[in-house]
Design an enzyme around this catalytic site. Structure first.
Site, PDB file in Angstrom:
ATOM      1  N   TRP A   1     -71.366  18.492   2.400  1.00 28.95           N
ATOM      2  CA  TRP A   1     -70.293  18.949   3.302  1.00 28.95           C
ATOM      3  C   TRP A   1     -69.555  20.142   2.684  1.00 28.95           C
ATOM      4  CZ3 TRP A   1     -65.026  19.469   2.657  1.00 28.95           C
ATOM      5  CH2 TRP A   1     -64.259  19.659   3.803  1.00 28.95           C
ATOM      6  N   HIS A   2     -69.469  20.139   1.345  1.00 32.43           N
ATOM      7  CA  HIS A   2     -68.722  21.196   0.666  1.00 32.43           C
ATOM      8  C   HIS A   2     -69.443  22.535   0.666  1.00 32.43           C
ATOM      9  CE1 HIS A   2     -66.414  17.772  -0.767  1.00 32.43           C
ATOM     10  NE2 HIS A   2     -65.439  18.627  -1.000  1.00 32.43           N
ATOM     11  N   GLY A   3     -70.740  22.520   0.813  1.00 36.51           N
ATOM     12  CA  GLY A   3     -71.446  23.795   0.829  1.00 36.51           C
ATOM     13  C   GLY A   3     -72.938  23.604   0.955  1.00 36.51           C
TER      14      GLY A   3
END
Lengths: 467, 330
Positions: free
Chosen positions: A324-326
């Site tokens: 989700w962060h990258g």
């Protein structure tokens, strides 16, 4: 539009008086909606349509779910609503990543050939507003709350500008009731909001960008092989930078919302003072971790099954949380590292030691902090090579480039201060009853405002904007 | 969330007033310290400032001049002298310090504007052959330079023109960390950038030992180009299409290799390749060109104190020399 810009100050100066000048609540909501859409469109106007589409999908699917009585039909609308919004997220955020990996696979196996990945511009805040939209659809499906009164109000919930681009991820029930309660201007509340805005911007502009970013960039971007001290210094500086950047944004968001009479949930609660990793995740990016818990970990079975099933669920949740962060494998590694740490904690039966007191508690907190710092390495590293070199250096097997002592000292001092402040808050030792006189508080905040105003670093976006 | 504790109206008013007083007092102290030390206003030269100039390109006529290149194109020319020498022509500076080859900007001008005036392009052999760093500025202009950014940069520019403490390198963090750790003001910023992005380097403002260090560091990294079979062809292939497209619509491009100073040029050209290859590329591209480092007259007398840039006191003379040499190509 970003919080640390002059146009944002101008925007607030225009919208805030108008907001309190309007007599009706509906008028205030309409103004907030228009302001929020302008706020988002100021960055890239066409993407406002994407925001509207995402909201429309969640709204329509929830309407259809609510009107349907047959379970299968309800499930169909749920799958369609979630699928469409998830599809948007996957396309914009992971499109190039998936294409790149498919291309590499094709080249490695010689089965097929793909051209260069098409360039996809990542809409700012897409991970945040799609998650909010999906949580609404889920909650209507699970009958946790009713539907929004109108699409206009629902759109305000999704696009509410203080938290639109980098959270906190607000649940509908946390927001909906506030939309319909009177909002007279209250100076004390506005001052509290102002204090939070100054505090948040101070964290972001002065500490994260002004002090830490330089050290982090030297170690992570300029050094090919850092020395052990340099690697630790750079990593501790990054731990401080990412906290101050993200918590700074959240604090500014909470403060801004307060100016308009809205209370947003706390997103960070002294995470570096945590004892253990489950405790850390109860304190770090709380709105995301509770989202992942409620909509991923628990539906997967949570901790209701066997030990191994729980660990499997933990690993899936944390790896997807990392992603989700990258869109990069380094984020997958970061998520997997946290999954393993949480699993190990569970296997060792050392869940949540936040009750540990005295020296044992502090020692466990230090170990937790250092382990968390280690996990930031894949999060920040530019490549696998860089990741390997940094971890090797941190393990003490490197005689690479040293970092200037002033930078090492600064990183360690900031890390230590943040750790001590968080420990004091976690262990309840910081006095909450002490309140400085108004003039003293005013001077301190005035000094902070001066540092924000004159910090003059290069333009750096909030790190979490890319997520 | 301590700030959420209930506070009284009187507390809130006192807080606001002292907060404002604190801000003003600290800013005034900072500004006073800087002005007393002889510092002057200088703009932060970022992507947004570049974009403000790039935005003006469509308004240029066929008589006007665009400057492309890197730091030397930004710092060696004197804007006042240019205005005096070329009163009928507008000159915009799109050079980007520290970003090597200007090919991405040229490509952008060719592809996305109808500019058909005069391009003066500062390149070295190295930047002719490789480099794409300036693309980030071009991308940022087309992707991010919205109305909001424009307004923000306008406010920033105005404030930076008024207050020394908001200028490049004058940050409060730098000031107070240096004051606390060394007991003196930070070293002065020796470059002054104006809103048109022309920069002047006042080397006399640097401590001599620091200037010597800068010069030593710069010279230490200088190596001549190596023998490579296809380097000329590579460079020509990189530039040819964009230049032909520009010339086909009536534009004129002139290449300049700005002076780096004798000591550095000797290092750069120790095997003769920097000079010969530059000439070969220019011949192949069939463009008017001037290498200030090899030009027999005038230019070798411009020494560069930091082994790269002309001192602000010499830019007027240098600009006049350069314009005199380039005017026949306009």
């Amino acid at each position: 539009m970003v919080f640390d810009s002059y146009t944002y100050v101008l925007f607030l100066c225009l919208i805030l008086p108008a907001y309190y000048w309007l007599p009706s609540l509906a008028g205030k909501r309409a103004l907030l909606l228009v302001g929020s859409l302008y706020f988002y469109g100021a960055w890239n106007p066409p993407f406002t349509l994407l925001l509207l589409f995402c909201s429309l999908v969640a709204w329509v699917s929830a309407e259809l779910i609510d009107r349907s009585t047959a379970p299968q039909q309800r499930r169909l609308w749920l799958v369609l609503g979630i699928g469409l919004n998830l599809g948007l997220l996957v396309f914009y955020k992971y499109g190039m990543f998936l294409w790149g990996n498919a291309r590499a696979l094709g080249e490695a196996t010689h089965w097929y050939q793909l051209g260069v990945a098409p360039r996809i511009t990542l809409p700012v805040g897409i991970s945040f507003f799609t998650f909010q939209a999906m949580s609404y659809t889920f909650d209507v499906f699970l009958k946790r709350h009713g539907r929004a009164r109108s699409f206009r109000d629902f759109l305000l919930y999704i696009s509410f500008f203080p938290q639109l681009v980098a959270g906190p991820i607000v649940r509908f029930h946390e927001f909906s009731e506030q939309m319909y309660t009177p909002k007279p201007f209250r100076l004390p509340l506005a001052v509290a909001g102002l204090q939070l805005i100054i505090l948040g911007l101070f964290q972001k502009v002065v500490i994260a960008d002004g002090i830490c970013a330089e050290i982090v960039d030297i170690v992570y971007d300029q050094m090919t092989t850092p020395s052990t001290l340099a690697a630790w210094g750079g990593t501790i500086a990054f731990a401080v930078q990412i906290y101050c950047d993200f918590a700074g944004y959240s604090t500014t968001a909470i403060g801004t919302a307060l100016l308009f009479g809205y209370q947003l949930p706390l997103n960070f609660n002294a995470p570096y003072g945590a004892v253990g990793f489950s405790d850390f995740w109860r304190r770090w990016h709380i709105s995301l971790s509770t989202w992942l818990r409620d909509y991923l970990f628990i539906p997967l079975g949570g901790s209701r099954g066997s030990q191994w099933e729980t660990i499997r669920n933990l690993m899936i949740t944390m790896v997807l949380g990392g992603l989700w962060h990258g869109a990069a494998w380094t984020f997958v590694i970061w998520g997997a590292m946290h999954g393993m740490l949480l699993s190990a904690e569970r296997l060792l039966g050392r869940r949540s030691k936040e009750g540990a007191t005295g020296m044992v508690g502090h020692l466990l907190a230090v170990i937790t902090f250092l382990a968390i710092c280690l996990t930031w390495v894949p999060f920040r590293a530019r490549s696998f090579d860089s990741l390997r070199q940094l971890l090797t250096a941190m393990a003490g097997f490197s005689h690479g480039t040293p970092l200037a002592m002033k930078h090492v000292a600064m990183a360690i001092a900031l890390g230590a201060i943040l750790f001590v402040v968080h420990r004091l808050r976690v262990s309840g030792l910081s006095s909450r009853s002490w309140s400085p006189p108004a003039w003293a508080a005013g001077l301190v905040y005035g000094g902070m405002l001066y540092l924000i105003f004159t910090a003059a670093s290069s333009n750096r976006n909030f790190i979490y904007f890319q997520f | 969330m301590d700030a959420l504790r209930p506070i009284h109206r009187r507390y809130a008013i006192t807080f606001c007033l002292t907060c404002l007083a604190g801000l003003l007092a600290c800013t005034a102290t900072h500004e006073w310290l800087m002005r007393r030390a002889g510092r002057e206003q200088t703009l932060v030269d970022d992507e947004a400032l570049w974009a403000t100039i790039r935005m003006e390109v469509p308004q240029l006529s066929g008589n006007d001049i665009l400057l492309l290149g890197a730091s030397r194109m930004q710092t060696d020319l004197n804007e006042a002298a240019l205005q005096e020498l070329l009163p009928d022509r507008r000159v915009l500076n799109l050079a980007i310090s520290g970003k090597g080859s200007s090919l991405p900007v040229l490509q952008d001008i060719v592809d996305r504007t109808s500019f058909a005036g005069i391009l003066i392009i500062d390149e070295t052999v190295t930047t002719l052959e490789a480099g794409n760093d300036q693309q980030s500025f071009v991308d940022s202009f087309h992707r991010d330079f919205t109305f909001d950014r424009r307004v923000n940069r306008t406010i920033e520019t105005w404030l930076q023109e008024q207050l020394v403490c908001l200028g490049f390198g004058q940050s409060s963090i730098r000031l107070w960390l240096t004051l606390l750790s060394r007991g003196r003001l930070p070293d002065p910023v020796y470059t002054v950038t104006d809103a048109d992005r022309f920069t002047q380097s006042f080397f006399a403002r640097i401590r001599p030992e620091l200037l010597a260090e800068i010069r030593r560091d710069r010279l230490a990294g200088q190596v001549p180009p190596t023998e490579e079979e296809n380097s000329v062809a590579t460079a020509v292939a990189r530039w040819k299409a964009a230049l032909e497209a520009f010339r086909s619509r009536g534009g004129r491009a002139i290449f300049v290799c700005m002076p780096v100073g004798n000591e550095r040029w000797i290092l750069n050209n120790s095997n003769g390749l920097a000079e010969s290859r530059w000439n070969q590329i220019m011949d192949a591209l069939q463009v008017p060109a001037l290498n200030c480092n090899t030009s027999a007259e005038a230019f070798p007398s411009f020494e560069t104190p930091d082994a790269s840039h002309v001192d602000a006191n010499d830019t007027d003379r240098f600009t006049r020399e350069l314009v005199a040499r380039l005017t026949p190509f306009f």
